[in-house]
Motif scaffolding. Sequence first.
Motif, PDB file in Angstrom:
ATOM      1  N   LEU A  91       0.811  -1.299  -0.007  1.00  0.00           N
ATOM      2  CA  LEU A  91      -0.035   0.025   0.045  1.00  0.00           C
ATOM      3  C   LEU A  91       0.849   1.224   0.095  1.00  0.00           C
ATOM      4  O   LEU A  91       2.090   1.193   0.503  1.00  0.00           O
ATOM      5  CB  LEU A  91      -0.777   0.071   1.220  1.00  0.00           C
ATOM      6  N   GLY A  95      -3.323   4.307   1.875  1.00  0.00           N
ATOM      7  CA  GLY A  95      -4.124   2.993   1.831  1.00  0.00           C
ATOM      8  C   GLY A  95      -4.424   2.417   0.561  1.00  0.00           C
ATOM      9  O   GLY A  95      -5.081   1.474   0.221  1.00  0.00           O
ATOM     10  N   GLY A  96      -4.141   3.123  -0.600  1.00  0.00           N
ATOM     11  CA  GLY A  96      -4.222   2.465  -1.866  1.00  0.00           C
ATOM     12  C   GLY A  96      -3.180   1.555  -2.365  1.00  0.00           C
ATOM     13  O   GLY A  96      -1.997   1.468  -1.747  1.00  0.00           O
ATOM     14  N   THR A 252      -7.698   2.545  -5.165  1.00  0.00           N
ATOM     15  CA  THR A 252      -8.397   1.360  -4.728  1.00  0.00           C
ATOM     16  C   THR A 252      -7.876   1.002  -3.282  1.00  0.00           C
ATOM     17  O   THR A 252      -6.787   0.504  -3.166  1.00  0.00           O
ATOM     18  CB  THR A 252      -8.407   0.283  -5.854  1.00  0.00           C
ATOM     19  N   SER A 253      -8.828   0.764  -2.314  1.00  0.00           N
ATOM     20  CA  SER A 253      -8.716  -0.046  -0.913  1.00  0.00           C
ATOM     21  C   SER A 253      -8.488  -1.757  -1.133  1.00  0.00           C
ATOM     22  O   SER A 253      -9.618  -1.910  -2.082  1.00  0.00           O
ATOM     23  CB  SER A 253      -9.719   0.557   0.120  1.00  0.00           C
ATOM     24  N   TYR A 255     -10.140  -3.386   0.487  1.00  0.00           N
ATOM     25  CA  TYR A 255     -11.711  -3.721   1.054  1.00  0.00           C
ATOM     26  C   TYR A 255     -12.513  -3.558  -0.190  1.00  0.00           C
ATOM     27  O   TYR A 255     -13.522  -4.218  -0.230  1.00  0.00           O
ATOM     28  CB  TYR A 255     -12.251  -2.649   2.111  1.00  0.00           C
ATOM     29  N   LEU A 277      -5.816   3.383   5.906  1.00  0.00           N
ATOM     30  CA  LEU A 277      -6.769   2.400   5.472  1.00  0.00           C
ATOM     31  C   LEU A 277      -7.880   2.110   6.404  1.00  0.00           C
ATOM     32  O   LEU A 277      -8.854   2.188   6.236  1.00  0.00           O
ATOM     33  CB  LEU A 277      -5.945   1.020   5.379  1.00  0.00           C
ATOM     34  N   LYS A 280     -10.266   5.374   6.632  1.00  0.00           N
ATOM     35  CA  LYS A 280     -11.224   5.397   5.433  1.00  0.00           C
ATOM     36  C   LYS A 280     -12.448   4.414   5.378  1.00  0.00           C
ATOM     37  O   LYS A 280     -13.328   4.560   4.920  1.00  0.00           O
ATOM     38  CB  LYS A 280     -10.331   5.338   4.099  1.00  0.00           C
ATOM     39  N   ARG A 281     -11.798   3.128   5.916  1.00  0.00           N
ATOM     40  CA  ARG A 281     -12.701   2.067   5.909  1.00  0.00           C
ATOM     41  C   ARG A 281     -13.804   2.681   7.152  1.00  0.00           C
ATOM     42  O   ARG A 281     -15.111   2.184   6.577  1.00  0.00           O
ATOM     43  CB  ARG A 281     -12.126   0.894   6.579  1.00  0.00           C
TER      44      ARG A 281
END
Length: 381
Positions: A91, A95-96, A252-253, A255, A277, A280-281
């Motif tokens: 990552l 978080g991408g 893109t995460s 998740y 990450l 943002k989740r």
Amino acid sequence: MSTLQRTPFYQSHIDAGGKLVDFSGWELPIHYGSQIDEHEAVRTDAGMFDVSHMVITDVAGKESKAWLQKLLANDVAKLKTVGKALYSAMLNEEGGIIDDLIVYLMNEAETKYRIVSNAATRDKDLAQFNKVAAEFDVELTERPELAMLAVQGPQAVAKLKQAKPEWTETLDTIKPFVGADLTDIEGDNWFVARTGYTGEDGVEVILPGEQAQAFYSLLLENGIKPAGLGARDTLRMEAGMNLYGHDMDETTSPYECNMGWTLALKDERDFIGREALVNKRKQSKEDGTAMKQVGLLLETRGVLREGMTVTINQGTDNEQTGTITSGTFSPSLKQSIAIARVPATLSDEDSVQVDLRGKGKFVDLRVLKLPFVRNGQKQFD
């Protein structure tokens, strides 16, 4: 004009009638006459793919483990035996996903590892490796002199044993996602792992480039069919496997692309991108913007394509949209399939449609849990 790179199997592809194309700067076969035949060979028998464009990086040093624990979202501490493999995202600070890759434990002391990463992301991967390595006692060695061949299909291992009977004990021993050093059998730099990108049984073999063509010829003689990039793509899509740059990227995460299972978050390990990450989740769940990955099946004529908008509850007050990230015609199912990113709130009660031809005529889609096909079998009713 830049010159395309060639793998050690280049002449083998020419001799086998391969149609070569530019793939991430590499001259690789798209097919050898029939993409459908090559797809079917892997689903029902055995096929082989040149994956020598993948980037092999050997890692050594007393802080190798600590470096990988900082670098990767999954935790190499899970690797308890030599040869065991781990799939992980790497990552960025937001978080991408910079890339998805596989790392193997190469010695009991946990001071040697091997990373196999994507060709299209080579430069940014190596930049990230080296940036993080500056804080650790670790040495990174790229191995461009090595070739790599994926041998896949329900008969792949049996035919490989036929070609290489001296490998039988090793092939019988290694379980899925485990590799083994073949130095004692073949000499330096031979390695085989029970990994692949097709949803079938099989292995990936790393070997010295100068021995690549002879190995390819031996497998041909033992009934293993050459397969190109076209079949590799339809096979991985049926198996619900992501393609970097399509189903995921730096925006893109994990998740959002069905990689949440690869995240090792149970302890306090501080890996790059963790804080962003997690935050943002949490935020996306609270504000209703969370996305998830699903499979889509078109039960009428037509082909689903990357970039098409997926419409949920079209024409209602609850209308939402998603995007097809990969789409194709499935040779195994004889229908069009797609991998899509859609709102995480999507439920069985929602209607899902796509405007196939961009003329306002919406066609119903069936939403499925991935994969579509695994070990040659359809995975839905």
